[in-house]
Each structure stands twice: as structure tokens, then as C-alpha cells.
Design an enzyme around this catalytic site. Structure first.
Site, PDB file in Angstrom:
ATOM      1  N   SER A   1       0.837  -1.209   0.000  1.00 33.39           N
ATOM      2  CA  SER A   1       0.000   0.000   0.000  1.00 33.39           C
ATOM      3  C   SER A   1       0.862   1.245   0.000  1.00 33.39           C
ATOM      4  O   SER A   1       0.417   2.304  -0.427  1.00 33.39           O
ATOM      5  CB  SER A   1      -0.871   0.046   1.253  1.00 33.39           C
ATOM      6  OG  SER A   1      -1.752  -1.021   1.284  1.00 33.39           O
TER       7      SER A   1
ATOM      8  N   HIS B   1      -2.207  -3.547  -6.517  1.00 29.43           N
ATOM      9  CA  HIS B   1      -2.765  -3.156  -5.219  1.00 29.43           C
ATOM     10  C   HIS B   1      -4.224  -3.580  -5.126  1.00 29.43           C
ATOM     11  O   HIS B   1      -5.118  -2.930  -5.657  1.00 29.43           O
ATOM     12  CB  HIS B   1      -2.606  -1.630  -5.025  1.00 29.43           C
ATOM     13  CG  HIS B   1      -2.942  -1.173  -3.650  1.00 29.43           C
ATOM     14  ND1 HIS B   1      -3.661  -0.031  -3.379  1.00 29.43           N
ATOM     15  CD2 HIS B   1      -2.645  -1.718  -2.446  1.00 29.43           C
ATOM     16  CE1 HIS B   1      -3.799   0.092  -2.073  1.00 29.43           C
ATOM     17  NE2 HIS B   1      -3.193  -0.907  -1.487  1.00 29.43           N
TER      18      HIS B   1
ATOM     19  N   GLU C   1      -5.443  -1.559  -8.338  1.00 33.38           N
ATOM     20  CA  GLU C   1      -4.618  -0.518  -8.937  1.00 33.38           C
ATOM     21  C   GLU C   1      -3.370  -1.208  -9.493  1.00 33.38           C
ATOM     22  O   GLU C   1      -2.637  -1.853  -8.745  1.00 33.38           O
ATOM     23  CB  GLU C   1      -4.221   0.523  -7.887  1.00 33.38           C
ATOM     24  CG  GLU C   1      -5.415   1.311  -7.365  1.00 33.38           C
ATOM     25  CD  GLU C   1      -5.043   2.295  -6.257  1.00 33.38           C
ATOM     26  OE1 GLU C   1      -5.456   3.460  -6.341  1.00 33.38           O
ATOM     27  OE2 GLU C   1      -4.341   1.904  -5.295  1.00 33.38           O
TER      28      GLU C   1
ATOM     29  N   ASN D   1      -5.584   5.809  -1.978  1.00 29.40           N
ATOM     30  CA  ASN D   1      -5.101   6.350  -0.701  1.00 29.40           C
ATOM     31  C   ASN D   1      -4.717   7.821  -0.813  1.00 29.40           C
ATOM     32  O   ASN D   1      -4.841   8.574   0.150  1.00 29.40           O
ATOM     33  CB  ASN D   1      -3.934   5.524  -0.164  1.00 29.40           C
ATOM     34  CG  ASN D   1      -4.427   4.230   0.474  1.00 29.40           C
ATOM     35  OD1 ASN D   1      -5.548   4.176   0.980  1.00 29.40           O
ATOM     36  ND2 ASN D   1      -3.619   3.192   0.441  1.00 29.40           N
TER      37      ASN D   1
HETATM   38  N1  LIG Z   1      -4.752  -4.911   5.053  1.00 26.55           N
HETATM   39  C1  LIG Z   1      -5.162  -4.148   4.046  1.00 26.55           C
HETATM   40  O1  LIG Z   1      -6.257  -3.579   4.068  1.00 26.55           O
HETATM   41  C2  LIG Z   1      -4.290  -4.003   2.823  1.00 26.55           C
HETATM   42  C3  LIG Z   1      -4.868  -3.495   1.639  1.00 26.55           C
HETATM   43  C4  LIG Z   1      -4.055  -3.397   0.484  1.00 26.55           C
HETATM   44  C5  LIG Z   1      -2.725  -3.789   0.533  1.00 26.55           C
HETATM   45  N2  LIG Z   1      -2.189  -4.262   1.712  1.00 26.55           N
HETATM   46  C6  LIG Z   1      -0.781  -4.679   1.702  1.00 26.55           C
HETATM   47  O2  LIG Z   1      -0.716  -6.092   1.642  1.00 26.55           O
HETATM   48  C7  LIG Z   1       0.463  -6.560   2.315  1.00 26.55           C
HETATM   49  C8  LIG Z   1       0.064  -7.603   3.356  1.00 26.55           C
HETATM   50  O3  LIG Z   1      -0.842  -7.013   4.267  1.00 26.55           O
HETATM   51  P1  LIG Z   1      -1.814  -7.896   5.184  1.00 26.55           P
HETATM   52  O4  LIG Z   1      -2.829  -6.958   5.709  1.00 26.55           O
HETATM   53  O5  LIG Z   1      -2.223  -9.126   4.450  1.00 26.55           O
HETATM   54  O6  LIG Z   1      -0.800  -8.315   6.353  1.00 26.55           O
HETATM   55  P2  LIG Z   1      -0.861  -9.605   7.313  1.00 26.55           P
HETATM   56  O7  LIG Z   1      -0.020  -9.272   8.474  1.00 26.55           O
HETATM   57  O8  LIG Z   1      -2.283 -10.040   7.509  1.00 26.55           O
HETATM   58  O9  LIG Z   1      -0.132 -10.738   6.439  1.00 26.55           O
HETATM   59  C9  LIG Z   1       1.222 -10.723   6.135  1.00 26.55           C
HETATM   60  C10 LIG Z   1       1.696 -12.167   6.150  1.00 26.55           C
HETATM   61  O10 LIG Z   1       3.009 -12.221   5.579  1.00 26.55           O
HETATM   62  C11 LIG Z   1       3.711 -13.252   6.257  1.00 26.55           C
HETATM   63  N3  LIG Z   1       5.137 -13.057   6.034  1.00 26.55           N
HETATM   64  C12 LIG Z   1       5.940 -12.113   6.569  1.00 26.55           C
HETATM   65  N4  LIG Z   1       7.204 -12.252   6.097  1.00 26.55           N
HETATM   66  C13 LIG Z   1       7.188 -13.319   5.238  1.00 26.55           C
HETATM   67  C14 LIG Z   1       8.165 -13.939   4.425  1.00 26.55           C
HETATM   68  N5  LIG Z   1       9.409 -13.509   4.376  1.00 26.55           N
HETATM   69  N6  LIG Z   1       7.789 -15.017   3.676  1.00 26.55           N
HETATM   70  C15 LIG Z   1       6.525 -15.462   3.693  1.00 26.55           C
HETATM   71  N7  LIG Z   1       5.535 -14.895   4.440  1.00 26.55           N
HETATM   72  C16 LIG Z   1       5.882 -13.834   5.196  1.00 26.55           C
HETATM   73  C17 LIG Z   1       3.288 -13.100   7.709  1.00 26.55           C
HETATM   74  O11 LIG Z   1       3.537 -14.299   8.425  1.00 26.55           O
HETATM   75  C18 LIG Z   1       1.808 -12.759   7.562  1.00 26.55           C
HETATM   76  O12 LIG Z   1       0.995 -13.910   7.629  1.00 26.55           O
HETATM   77  C19 LIG Z   1       1.157  -5.323   2.878  1.00 26.55           C
HETATM   78  O13 LIG Z   1       2.148  -4.903   1.987  1.00 26.55           O
HETATM   79  C20 LIG Z   1       0.020  -4.291   2.920  1.00 26.55           C
HETATM   80  O14 LIG Z   1       0.471  -2.952   2.799  1.00 26.55           O
HETATM   81  C21 LIG Z   1      -2.945  -4.393   2.846  1.00 26.55           C
END
Ligand SMILES: NC(=O)c1ccc[n+]([C@@H]2O[C@H](COP(=O)([O-])OP(=O)(O)OC[C@H]3O[C@@H](n4cnc5c(N)ncnc54)[C@H](O)[C@@H]3O)[C@@H](O)[C@H]2O)c1
Length: 297
Positions: free
Chosen positions: A119, A140, A152, A190
Site C-alpha cells: 500500500s 494493489h 490498482e 489512498n
Molecule cells: N490490510 C489491508 O487492508 C491491505 C490493503 C491493500 C494492501 N495491503 C498490503 O498487503 C500486504 C500484506 O498485508 P496484510 O494486511 O495481508 O498483512 P498480514 O499481516 O495479515 O499478512 C502478512 C503475512 O506475511 C507473512 N510473512 C511475513 N514475512 C514473510 C516472508 N518472508 N515469507 C513469507 N511470508 C511472510 C506473515 O507471516 C503474515 O501472515 C502489505 O504490503 C500491505 O500494505 C494491505
């Protein structure tokens, strides 16, 4: 180039949602997690979501089995070597993402497309960690991924136009609506929604209206599906604070500066829905109660 197999790194909130969408679209999908336990948990959450669709009658039971048959969970990134597209959805931490991309670059076949679901981390900074930056872009997705239609698709100064168009078309194949954007902090959504939510907090601080009245105003006066405080609590106050700081650092405009109240809420552990309290108290999830101390009227 056709995308026939997908790899997803990270099976948290976003990764498991993306995996659900790619497997539902008929693509063999390999998800990689940091541990077997986290991998099992992510895939089990995905399975529960499919089960709910079956119960509602919107997914035939045999299709659920077929979708799950296309999913493979592992802790070994070597399993991604033959994927046509790898989407990274790990935690929002630049160092972790760079480390991952450096290692994936030597594993994933050279012609594969590499995408990050970040994000707020710069796509340009991440692409410099691989030796094929022209095949790197942003995808995204929005939360919850199986429900939200938008993706996106983010290009950098060096993204190969053919790679970009392949990915835009692929996004459509997933049943999503792609929008084209460039690598600037916040992309489109955003960039627009963060200052809107920060303004709602400033309006509250100035006594313009109460939490429920500001929410009601944007719902009934502007036709938004939810007001800004419900939205803030849904996104997470810590996430909003983090993204606002990144936007402010880039643009140095007051509208991106996080208000003091947001900073104090985050410091107090009131992060929104995920912590049970933000601008509302979710003790009774069906009837969120606005927090009294923030009512200016
Ligand atoms: N939450 C939202 O609303 C949202 C929306 C759009 C984009 N994002 C983006 O998506 C990405 C993930 O966000 P999320 O909300 O799913 O987070 P989350 O914490 O729910 O999930 C992240 C996962 O990645 C795993 N992880 C960490 N390091 C790792 C590695 N080296 N190898 C394999 N797995 C690994 C963790 O164990 C965790 O389960 C981020 O970059 C975030 O900015 C989030």
C-alpha cells in the site's frame, strides 16, 4: 505472455484473499508463508470463506473442492520457480520486502512477472532489488479481496509496456477491474481517501460535529456506504497513521499531516476494529458505540 500459474508470498489477510481469487479464476496457485502453522491458518481462513459461500448457495460444493485442489501451501520459496506471476503480500516493511525480493530473484524464472501488493512502499525501490526491474510492478488489491472489485495496477518508469498490459489483462481475467496508475505514494485511492479521513478527524477536533453525525452526514449527504470514522476503524488507525506519514514525507502538504488525536489513539492501542476500540467501541459488534470522550457537542 500468458499467466497460467501464480505464486503468492504471505498468506495473511491480503495474501489468502488474493489466493482465493486466483484459484477461483482457475489458476494453480502456490502460497508461501513464514511457517507451516501460518500457512495452515491462512489456507484454513480461505477454506472457511469458501464454506460460507457454499452455505449461502453462491458456490457449488464441488467447485469449492476444485478451488482447493488448485491451492498448494508451502514454506519453501523454491516452489515458486516455475510461476508465471509472483505476487508479494508480506508485512509492510521495506527491509523485509527487499530481502524477500533479492532471494526470489534468483529462484523465480527470468520471464516471470513480479508484483507487490504494497500500500505504501515504493515499487521503484523494490524493483531495484531484482535484476529484471522492467518485469516488476504493483498490484494493489483491496480488502476484503474476494469482495472488492478494484485493483490498482502500478507501473514504474521502467516497467515494460507489454508486461504492464499483460498484467492489466490478467487482472480482468480475475474478475476484477484494473485501473492504471504510476508509482507515487498512495497511488489513486489512498492519495484521495487518506486526506479525506484526516479532515474528518480535524473536523471532530474542532467541534464541527460528533462522530455519529459526521459519519451520518457522509452517508446520507454524499451517498457513501459508510462514514469516515467507521472507515477509519475498518482500515485500522495504525495503518492510516503510517500511510499519512509516508504521504506527508513525500508531498509536505498539511492535508497529509496526521492529526494529534489520531496519533494519541494509535499510541493508546486503540487501533479500530482489530483491537476492539477505535473511534467506536466494538464490544457489541452489531451496534458499535462512539467513544464518549471524543464527542465535541
Ligand atoms: N490490510 C489491508 O487492508 C491491505 C490493503 C491493500 C494492501 N495491503 C498490503 O498487503 C500486504 C500484506 O498485508 P496484510 O494486511 O495481508 O498483512 P498480514 O499481516 O495479515 O499478512 C502478512 C503475512 O506475511 C507473512 N510473512 C511475513 N514475512 C514473510 C516472508 N518472508 N515469507 C513469507 N511470508 C511472510 C506473515 O507471516 C503474515 O501472515 C502489505 O504490503 C500491505 O500494505 C494491505
Amino acid at each position: 505472455m500468458e499467466i497460467r500459474t501464480v505464486g503468492i508470498v504471505g498468506c495473511g489477510l491480503m495474501g489468502s484473499g488474493i489466493a482465493q481469487v486466483t484459484a477461483t479464476a482457475g489458476l494453480p496457485t502456490t502460497v508461501v508463508e513464514a511457517s507451516q502453522e501460518l500457512c495452515d491458518r491462512g489456507l484454513s481462513n480461505l477454506s472457511k470463506r469458501l464454506e460460507r459461500l457454499v452455505e449461502k448457495g453462491s458456490l457449488p460444493a464441488e467447485q469449492k473442492a476444485a478451488i482447493q485442489g488448485r491451492l498448494r501451501g508451502t514454506t519453501d520459496t523454491a516452489q515458486l520457480s516455475n510461476c508465471d506471476l509472483v505476487i508479494e503480500a508480506i508485512i509492510e516493511n521495506l527491509e523485509e520486502k527487499l530481502k524477500l525480493w533479492r532471494s526470489l530473484d534468483g529462484i523465480v524464472k527470468p520471464e516471470a512477472i513480479l508484483a507487490s501488493n504494497t500500500s505504501s512502499v515504493s515499487i521503484t525501490q523494490m524493483m531495484m532489488a531484482v535484476r529484471r526491474p522492467e518485469r516488476f510492478l504493483g498490484m494493489h488489491f483491496f480488502n476484503p479481496v474476494p469482495v472488492m472489485e478494484l485493483v490498482e495496477v502500478v507501473k514504474t518508469l521502467v516497467t515494460d509496456p507489454q508486461v504492464y498490459e499483460t498484467d492489466v489483462e490478467f487482472t480482468r481475467q480475475l474478475g476484477k477491474t484494473p485501473v492504471r496508475t504510476t508509482d507515487r505514494p498512495g497511488f489513486i485511492v489512498n492519495r484521495l481517501v487518506i486526506p479525506y479521513m484526516l479532515d474528518a478527524i480535524r473536523a471532530l477536533e474542532e467541534g464541527v460535529g460528533s462522530i455519529p453525525d459526521i459519519d451520518r452526514s457522509m452517508k446520507l449527504g454524499c451517498g457513501h456506504p459508510m462514514g469516515p470514522f467507521i472507515l477509519l476503524d475498518f482500515i485500522g488507525l495504525d495503518t492510516t497513521y503510517y500511510i499519512a506519514n509516508i504521504l506527508f514525507e513525500e508531498f509536505h502538504e498539511a492535508r497529509f499531516a496526521p492529526p494529534g488525536l489520531l496519533k494519541r489513539l494509535v499510541a493508546s492501542g486503540r487501533l479500530g476494529r482489530k483491537s476492539g476500540k477505535g473511534f467506536y467501541d466494538y464490544s457489541d459488534p452489531g451496534a458499535p458505540k462512539p467513544l464518549d470522550q471524543f464527542q465535541p457537542l
